[in-house]
Design a protein around this motif. Structure first.
Motif, mmCIF file in Angstrom:
data_model
loop_
_atom_site.group_PDB
_atom_site.id
_atom_site.type_symbol
_atom_site.label_atom_id
_atom_site.label_comp_id
_atom_site.label_asym_id
_atom_site.label_seq_id
_atom_site.Cartn_x
_atom_site.Cartn_y
_atom_site.Cartn_z
ATOM 1 N N MET A 678 0.827 -1.207 0.000
ATOM 2 C CA MET A 678 0.000 0.000 0.000
ATOM 3 C C MET A 678 0.860 1.255 0.000
ATOM 4 S SD MET A 678 -3.179 -1.079 0.051
ATOM 5 C CE MET A 678 -4.180 0.217 0.747
ATOM 6 N N MET A 679 1.898 1.254 0.837
ATOM 7 C CA MET A 679 2.743 2.442 0.964
ATOM 8 C C MET A 679 3.432 2.755 -0.359
ATOM 9 S SD MET A 679 6.159 2.858 3.294
ATOM 10 C CE MET A 679 6.878 1.465 2.442
ATOM 11 N N GLU A 680 4.105 1.782 -0.950
ATOM 12 C CA GLU A 680 4.875 2.011 -2.167
ATOM 13 C C GLU A 680 3.984 2.420 -3.347
ATOM 14 O OE1 GLU A 680 8.879 -0.675 -1.779
ATOM 15 O OE2 GLU A 680 7.071 -1.640 -2.568
ATOM 16 N N ASN A 681 2.881 1.710 -3.538
ATOM 17 C CA ASN A 681 2.034 2.006 -4.700
ATOM 18 C C ASN A 681 1.307 3.345 -4.564
ATOM 19 O OD1 ASN A 681 1.837 -0.400 -6.789
ATOM 20 N ND2 ASN A 681 2.092 -1.299 -4.751
ATOM 21 N N PHE A 682 0.838 3.657 -3.373
ATOM 22 C CA PHE A 682 0.176 4.948 -3.207
ATOM 23 C C PHE A 682 1.178 6.091 -3.245
ATOM 24 C CE2 PHE A 682 -3.474 2.467 -1.696
ATOM 25 C CZ PHE A 682 -4.484 3.106 -2.399
ATOM 26 N N HIS A 683 2.412 5.803 -2.832
ATOM 27 C CA HIS A 683 3.448 6.824 -2.985
ATOM 28 C C HIS A 683 3.714 7.081 -4.467
ATOM 29 C CE1 HIS A 683 7.661 8.207 -3.425
ATOM 30 N NE2 HIS A 683 7.338 8.992 -2.392
ATOM 31 N N THR A 688 3.092 10.491 -9.196
ATOM 32 C CA THR A 688 2.656 10.648 -10.593
ATOM 33 C C THR A 688 1.644 11.780 -10.729
ATOM 34 O OG1 THR A 688 3.024 8.295 -11.033
ATOM 35 C CG2 THR A 688 1.562 9.495 -12.536
ATOM 36 N N LEU A 689 0.639 11.791 -9.861
ATOM 37 C CA LEU A 689 -0.396 12.828 -9.947
ATOM 38 C C LEU A 689 0.157 14.207 -9.619
ATOM 39 C CD1 LEU A 689 -3.463 10.971 -8.369
ATOM 40 C CD2 LEU A 689 -2.867 11.234 -10.777
ATOM 41 N N GLU A 787 13.239 -1.465 -5.372
ATOM 42 C CA GLU A 787 14.279 -0.481 -5.675
ATOM 43 C C GLU A 787 13.736 0.713 -6.453
ATOM 44 O OE1 GLU A 787 17.355 -2.481 -7.718
ATOM 45 O OE2 GLU A 787 17.890 -3.821 -6.042
ATOM 46 N N GLU A 788 12.766 0.468 -7.360
ATOM 47 C CA GLU A 788 12.364 1.550 -8.249
ATOM 48 C C GLU A 788 11.667 2.693 -7.515
ATOM 49 O OE1 GLU A 788 9.353 -1.875 -8.876
ATOM 50 O OE2 GLU A 788 11.490 -1.600 -8.552
ATOM 51 N N GLU A 789 11.098 2.410 -6.344
ATOM 52 C CA GLU A 789 10.399 3.477 -5.646
ATOM 53 C C GLU A 789 11.323 4.251 -4.716
ATOM 54 O OE1 GLU A 789 7.032 5.695 -5.621
ATOM 55 O OE2 GLU A 789 7.576 3.968 -6.850
ATOM 56 N N LEU A 791 12.221 4.052 -1.474
ATOM 57 C CA LEU A 791 11.656 4.490 -0.197
ATOM 58 C C LEU A 791 12.440 3.968 1.001
ATOM 59 C CD1 LEU A 791 7.794 4.148 -0.784
ATOM 60 C CD2 LEU A 791 9.143 6.240 -0.669
ATOM 61 N N LEU A 792 13.557 3.266 0.765
ATOM 62 C CA LEU A 792 14.287 2.649 1.873
ATOM 63 C C LEU A 792 14.780 3.685 2.863
ATOM 64 C CD1 LEU A 792 15.478 0.165 3.218
ATOM 65 C CD2 LEU A 792 17.451 0.350 1.687
ATOM 66 N N GLN A 793 15.400 4.739 2.361
ATOM 67 C CA GLN A 793 15.932 5.770 3.253
ATOM 68 C C GLN A 793 14.816 6.504 3.977
ATOM 69 O OE1 GLN A 793 19.107 5.959 3.971
ATOM 70 N NE2 GLN A 793 19.434 4.275 2.511
ATOM 71 N N VAL A 794 13.681 6.671 3.266
ATOM 72 C CA VAL A 794 12.545 7.331 3.917
ATOM 73 C C VAL A 794 12.044 6.473 5.072
ATOM 74 C CG1 VAL A 794 10.190 8.191 3.585
ATOM 75 C CG2 VAL A 794 11.897 8.511 1.780
ATOM 76 N N VAL A 795 11.896 5.182 4.795
ATOM 77 C CA VAL A 795 11.414 4.279 5.840
ATOM 78 C C VAL A 795 12.433 4.197 6.983
ATOM 79 C CG1 VAL A 795 10.805 1.887 6.346
ATOM 80 C CG2 VAL A 795 10.022 2.957 4.202
#
Length: 843
Positions: A678-683, A688-689, A787-789, A791-795
């Motif tokens: 949920m986190m990755e896809n909604f991010h 995109t939007l 990897e493509e998103e 978000l590792l450092q954010v998390v």
């Protein structure tokens, strides 16, 4: 009686401004008739009198006198009652009454009232003078009358003596009268001769007058006859030059065509002249009309045959440039054909008004010929367009094979694309085989959304789609001027403009069916559309076939086609909303819109059918990536487009489906935690939007951000969990005692939570152990995230914040529950920051 009347008028009536009309002599009734007085009758009687007559004659005489006075002097006549009309109209004269009776009724001076005349002024003066000389004229009328009678006798005697004394003069007078009579007779004779002479002259003048009238009538008739002859000669005389032009004029040269046009117009004027009554009976007129009909029929046949030949010859000349134009993806221009045929436009108008059947036959011939010509040109044109369109993908391994260049191979490869339905026949056609061959072939209608997204990213790049857009635009740009030019030519050549008698309706027919009357109005625009529909019958079919191919190559091509087709429909409607081009493109636009909706529905359906591998982590779902690609492409295509509303509706449908199916996949995921999916896809959706700034999806953008933030926090809390597990359990027990009512400063007196137990738990978590646990946590998070998103450092940073929060919470409990004990953690906050930083850098 006269003197009495005069005296009465002067003394009685004149002072009252009245007039005495007449007087009647009456006497008293009795044995002895004695004259009593002279009674007068005035115009207005105020007393009623009773009169008695001694005899019927006296009565009648009296009534007659009164009636005559009434008739002569009264304006408002007195009505006589009980008196016969015969008496009033034919009363016998008073002279017929016996003398004895007459004396008792009326005086001798009233014998004839009809001959009565009123005295003039001189006579009145003489009578007055005479009455003044005789004093008793009024008192004794009889004496005065006797005196007058005696004087009258004296005067009569004197007159007789005077006449007798003048006998000589009388004789002379008589002689003169005889001579005068003789002269009168002579004059009468001369007058008679003159009259006879004048009678002869009169008869001669009558004859001359009659002759003049006849001459005038003859002259008038001659002038009218000359006018009629001039009218017929001026309006029904066709020059020899016009006759020659109609019979054998050259219809192939400009001068010959102009001569034929002038001759045909002159002939039409002669045939349409409004003849006056009687003209049609003249033999010359009948002969001239027969000549006109023969010339009309002769010229109509010549013109029809010549134009048929022109159609055929022009078609052969047009076919010579067909191969070159189709190879360049351009349609042959028919301007030379239209230019040459428009020279005959006036002759076609003449043919339309004189020989309707030949005009309609020639129209059908033109339509049939042009239908074959355009059908061949357009089909070849679309075959080349399909080959170029199918060749837009990259060539190479697992891509489209090189397409043949020869015309025969082109026809074989695109043969399956033709048919009455305009649809692709199936996967067995050669072109479809080329389009889908290879181990990693293009997507098909049954391919999953994941496969479609991956293939779109690798095979169908921006250059391919841009090239497809240019090809489709080129096709529409070639068709539009072709149709408009042909429609303009048809209107001008066949004279389908508004006509005086048929400004709106060309034909009005009544059809009876089951007692109902249906009115069908046939407009000139319908005639043009009917001809255009037959000539370009293949356009709609070929466009639908081309659209089907483009949609099969790449479903995203429906976006290009929707925008381009909408723009061309809008342009055509601005030129002529009822034109064939506008109608045809509008019909094709419906197909394009249907394909666009099918594309959106297909993506939504594939979202619902997507399957995720149980052995690999999920990452960014393929339909999320596909939506990003779709939105980027759509925003580029639909910039300033007329159909932006269709895209906005599609956006809303797609994004709601994405939200639903992301959650569905997250719930089904086994390898990747639900919160991570949920986190990755909604991010990704939020990013995109935010980047594309799609105004209709602003609410969904905020919702995506909210979901991303919530699931990030949930994942951090769930993943971090209790890194200092025993210490967490210890303080949970402390918090439980406080919750049960134990004061915080008294918790240390509890056996299980005294200071010694606290020091024992703290010693189990030295700094090295904490760092080791965090390192394992980092590796675990790294396995969960894609990897493509990135978000590792954010998390990791969020986990650092959560760990510090827990650390501070533990320190706060130690300070409140174990005050003054000097117990502290084995590591500080600064140590934790170094642990998190070094772990992030080491990986």
């Amino acid at each position: 009686m006269t003197a009495i009347k005069h005296s009465l008028q002067r003394d009685i009536f004149t002072p009252n401004d009245e007039r005495l009309l007449s007087i009647v002599n009456v006497c008293k009734a009795g044995k002895k008739k004695k004259n009593l007085c002279n009674v007068f009758l005035c115009q207005r009687c105020q007393q009623v009198y009773r009169w008695v007559a001694s005899s019927t004659a006296e009565k009648n005489s009296f009534i007659s006198c009164i009636w005559k006075l009434n008739q002569r002097y009264l304006r408002k006549k007195v009505e006589f009652v009980n008196v016969s009309a015969q008496l009033l109209e034919g009363v016998p004269s008073l002279r017929s009454v016996p003398s004895g009776e007459n004396q008792s009724v009326a005086g001798g001076d009233e014998d004839a009232l009809d001959d009565y005349q009123e005295l003039n002024a001189r006579e009145e003066q003489d009578i007055e003078g005479m009455m003044e000389v005789c004093e008793y004229a009024i008192s004794n009328a009889e004496a005065f009358a006797e005196k007058l009678s005696s004087e009258l006798q004296v005067l009569d005697g004197a007159n007789i003596q005077s006449i007798m004394a003048s006998e000589k003069q009388v004789n002379i007078l008589m002689h003169l009268l005889d001579e005068a009579l003789a002269e009168v007779d002579t004059i009468e004779g001369k007058l008679s001769s003159y009259e006879e002479m004048l009678q002869s002259v009169k008869e001669q003048m009558d004859q001359i007058s009659q002759s003049n009238r006849i001459i005038q009538i003859s002259s008038t008739n001659n002038h009218k006859l000359l006018g009629e002859i001039e009218f017929l000669v001026n309006h029904m005389d066709l020059s020899k030059g016009h006759i020659k032009a109609l019979q054998d004029g050259d219809l192939s040269s400009p001068k010959g065509i102009e001569a034929c046009i002038n001759a045909s117009e002159a002939l039409l004027q002669c045939m349409n002249v409004a003849l006056r009554p009687g003209h049609e009976k003249l033999t010359a007129v009948k002969q001239q009309q027969q000549l006109f009909c023969e010339l009309r029929d002769t010229f109509a046949r010549r013109l029809t045959n010549h134009l048929n030949n022109v159609f055929v010859h022009q078609g052969h000349d047009q076919s010579s440039t067909l191969a070159q134009n189709t190879a360049e993806l351009t349609l042959p221009k028919h301007h030379p054909l239209h230019r040459d045929l428009l020279r005959y436009a006036k002759l076609m108008e003449w043919l339309k008004s004189t020989q309707r059947e030949k005009y309609e036959g020639l129209s059908r011939t033109y339509v049939d010929y042009m239908t074959r010509l355009y059908d061949r040109e357009i089909k070849d044109f679309f075959e080349v367009a399909k080959i170029k369109m199918a060749g837009t993908t990259k060539e190479g391994k697992n891509k489209f094979a090189t397409l043949p260049r020869k015309e025969s191979a082109l026809k074989q490869e695109t043969e399956s694309l033709h048919g009455s339905s305009g649809k692709l026949t199936g996967s067995t056609s050669s072109l479809n085989k080329l389009a889908v061959q290879g181990s990693n072939s293009r997507r098909s209608q049954s391919s999953s959304l994941l496969d479609m997204g991956n293939m779109s990213a690798s095979d169908l790049d921006v250059a391919d789609r841009t090239k497809f857009d240019k090809i489709f635009e080129q096709v529409l740009s070639e068709l539009e001027p072709l149709c408009l030019a042909e429609q303009d030519f048809i209107i001008k050549f066949f004279k389908l403009q508004q006509q005086p008698a048929l400004a709106q309706v060309m034909t009005l027919s009544l059809f009876f069916s089951h007692g109902n009357i249906f009115y069908f109005c046939f407009f000139r625009k319908d005639m043009v559309r009917m001809m255009m529909t037959k000539i370009f019958a293949c356009i709609e079919m070929e466009l639908n076939s081309l659209i089907a191919l483009g949609d099969k190559i790449d479903t995203f091509n429906s976006l290009y086609m929707l925008v381009k087709m909408s723009h061309h429909v809008w342009t055509a409607e601005n030129v002529d909303p009822a034109s064939y081009l506008s109608t045809t493109l509008g019909n094709v636009l419906v197909t394009v819109k249907r394909n666009f909706d099918k594309c959106i529905f297909g993506q939504i359906k594939q979202m619902e059918e997507v399957k995720i591998s149980k052995k690999s982590k999920v990452g960014i779902l393929p339909f999320v990536t596909s939506f990003e690609e779709f939105a980027e492409l759509a925003e580029t295509i639909f910039r300033n487009a007329e159909r932006r509303g269709d895209l906005d509706k599609a956006y809303v449908k797609l994004i709601r489906a994405i939200f639903t199916n992301v959650e569905k996949v997250a719930n089904e995921s086994q390898k990747t935690p639900r919160d991570v999916v949920m986190m990755e896809n909604f991010h990704h959706i939020f990013s995109t939007l935010s980047r594309l700034k799609i105004s209709c999806l602003e609410a969904e953008r905020r919702e995506a951000k909210h979901k991303y933030t919530d699931y990030l926090q949930a994942y951090v809390i769930n993943s971090l969990g209790q890194p200092l597990e025993k210490l967490n359990h210890f303080f949970e027990g402390v918090e439980a005692r406080v919750a049960q009512g134990v004061r915080e400063e008294e918790v240390s007196y509890q056996l299980a939570f005294n200071k010694q137990e606290l020091r024992k738990v703290i010693k189990e978590y030295p700094g090295k152990e904490v760092k080791k646990g965090l390192d394992n946590l980092y590796k675990k998070v790294d396995k969960h995230l894609c990897e493509e998103e990135s978000l590792l450092q954010v998390v990791w940073h969020s986990m650092q914040d959560e760990f510090i929060r827990q650390y501070k919470h533990f320190e706060g409990l130690i300070g409140r529950c174990y005050p003054g004990s000097g117990i502290t953690m084995e590591f500080t906050i600064q140590d934790m920051l170094e642990y998190f930083s070094s772990i992030a850098q080491s990986h």
